[in-house]
Scaffold this active site. Sequence first.
Site, PDB file in Angstrom:
ATOM      1  N   CYS A   1      -4.287  -1.446  -1.899  1.00 13.90           N
ATOM      2  CA  CYS A   1      -4.484  -0.011  -2.106  1.00 13.90           C
ATOM      3  C   CYS A   1      -5.495   0.106  -3.241  1.00 13.90           C
ATOM      4  O   CYS A   1      -5.242  -0.376  -4.349  1.00 13.90           O
ATOM      5  CB  CYS A   1      -3.152   0.619  -2.495  1.00 13.90           C
ATOM      6  SG  CYS A   1      -3.258   2.336  -2.987  1.00 13.90           S
TER       7      CYS A   1
ATOM      8  N   ASP B   1       0.876  -1.177   0.000  1.00 15.11           N
ATOM      9  CA  ASP B   1       0.000   0.000   0.000  1.00 15.11           C
ATOM     10  C   ASP B   1       0.913   1.226   0.000  1.00 15.11           C
ATOM     11  O   ASP B   1       2.125   1.106   0.210  1.00 15.11           O
ATOM     12  CB  ASP B   1      -0.895  -0.001   1.256  1.00 15.11           C
ATOM     13  CG  ASP B   1      -1.816   1.222   1.326  1.00 15.11           C
ATOM     14  OD1 ASP B   1      -2.340   1.617   0.263  1.00 15.11           O
ATOM     15  OD2 ASP B   1      -1.993   1.791   2.419  1.00 15.11           O
ATOM     16  N   SER B   2       0.295   2.390  -0.185  1.00 19.45           N
ATOM     17  CA  SER B   2       1.073   3.627  -0.126  1.00 19.45           C
ATOM     18  C   SER B   2       1.560   3.919   1.291  1.00 19.45           C
ATOM     19  O   SER B   2       2.513   4.673   1.466  1.00 19.45           O
ATOM     20  CB  SER B   2       0.193   4.782  -0.606  1.00 19.45           C
ATOM     21  OG  SER B   2      -0.967   4.856   0.215  1.00 19.45           O
TER      22      SER B   2
ATOM     23  N   CYS C   1     -11.055   2.699   0.158  1.00 15.05           N
ATOM     24  CA  CYS C   1      -9.660   3.038   0.455  1.00 15.05           C
ATOM     25  C   CYS C   1      -9.310   2.238   1.701  1.00 15.05           C
ATOM     26  O   CYS C   1     -10.095   2.192   2.656  1.00 15.05           O
ATOM     27  CB  CYS C   1      -9.513   4.534   0.731  1.00 15.05           C
ATOM     28  SG  CYS C   1      -7.880   4.989   1.374  1.00 15.05           S
TER      29      CYS C   1
ATOM     30  N   GLU D   1      -2.973   8.707   8.392  1.00 19.64           N
ATOM     31  CA  GLU D   1      -1.515   8.535   8.488  1.00 19.64           C
ATOM     32  C   GLU D   1      -0.956   9.321   9.669  1.00 19.64           C
ATOM     33  O   GLU D   1       0.072   8.970  10.235  1.00 19.64           O
ATOM     34  CB  GLU D   1      -0.823   8.994   7.185  1.00 19.64           C
ATOM     35  CG  GLU D   1      -1.034   8.059   6.006  1.00 19.64           C
ATOM     36  CD  GLU D   1      -0.171   6.787   6.071  1.00 19.64           C
ATOM     37  OE1 GLU D   1       0.906   6.805   6.671  1.00 19.64           O
ATOM     38  OE2 GLU D   1      -0.615   5.764   5.514  1.00 19.64           O
TER      39      GLU D   1
ATOM     40  N   HIS E   1      -7.366   2.755   4.017  1.00 21.65           N
ATOM     41  CA  HIS E   1      -7.198   3.533   5.252  1.00 21.65           C
ATOM     42  C   HIS E   1      -8.539   3.706   5.985  1.00 21.65           C
ATOM     43  O   HIS E   1      -8.562   3.921   7.195  1.00 21.65           O
ATOM     44  CB  HIS E   1      -6.656   4.929   4.944  1.00 21.65           C
ATOM     45  CG  HIS E   1      -5.189   4.971   4.611  1.00 21.65           C
ATOM     46  ND1 HIS E   1      -4.667   4.451   3.455  1.00 21.65           N
ATOM     47  CD2 HIS E   1      -4.134   5.477   5.308  1.00 21.65           C
ATOM     48  CE1 HIS E   1      -3.354   4.652   3.436  1.00 21.65           C
ATOM     49  NE2 HIS E   1      -3.006   5.274   4.556  1.00 21.65           N
TER      50      HIS E   1
END
Length: 277
Positions: free
Chosen positions: A77, A14-15, A189, A156, A191
């Site tokens: 992702c 993932d990012s 997403c 994040e 996240h």
Amino acid sequence: MEADRQNGCIGVFDSGLGGLTVVRRLMAELPGEDIVYLGDCARVPYGTKSPETIRAFARQDADFLMKFDPKLIVVACNTASAHALDALSAALPVSVIGMVEPGARLAVTFAGPGPIGVIATEATISSQAYPRMLERLQPGCKVLSAACPLLVPIVEEGRGEDDPIVLAVLSDYLRQMQRERPTTLILGCTHYPLLSGAIGKLMGPATRLIDSGWAAALAVKRQLTQSHLARAAGGGGTLKCFATDNPQRLSLLAQRIMGRAVEVNWVGTDELTCEKV
Ligand code: DGL
């Protein structure tokens, strides 16, 4: 030979830290599997970048994971899945599973005739990957989409669901969704499951939230079982993590997500190969 392949790891990227919500699901569904995770923390977010850049980063991430000789790669992702899945599947010698198709399939299962909502990064929404997939699976279904670009940086940063900034941002992004009342809302997403409590409260009990990562974990389980590559529980079950920046920070946040200590190693972006898709 077959046993060697079966004992191979699952590579996941993932990012940033969002893909760990997928790892958590994978470990619950497939406790015998070894997992190698890469979070490209140096370059997060992907969701505001161009399709060309997302594809190039995704290829580098996948190439890094290929060094571990995985039996399968999970693009944990949605943004990279929306823009790079086809290219990765064509280029890599192992199966590649993304988030969009599993997420859309699970949403359709629960949606009934009502509208289906999708919240995701700008790049995922502008790719139209979800509406296209949903139309394929349930022709004529109504899809409501909303880009939520601030959510990835907020997560994040480690902000919790009760943080007033999180609630203010979510209220703004979900205003239209609240009016239109979708029967299912895809968390498009990886996240976003970390904010699912707050999202669920804002949307109310009539909207079922769909975790695309959970859907993908189920798809991985199916794929490994069908190809006789699944490892039984009690096999490996290890997790090796890498981050392209600030591994201590990812380790701290990972501990919250996984509920246990997670060691994270650093790998420079220049060590990821630079081939373009
Ligand atoms: N977790 C990624 C996704 O599922 C976040 C993308 C980003 O870095 O913006 O889309």
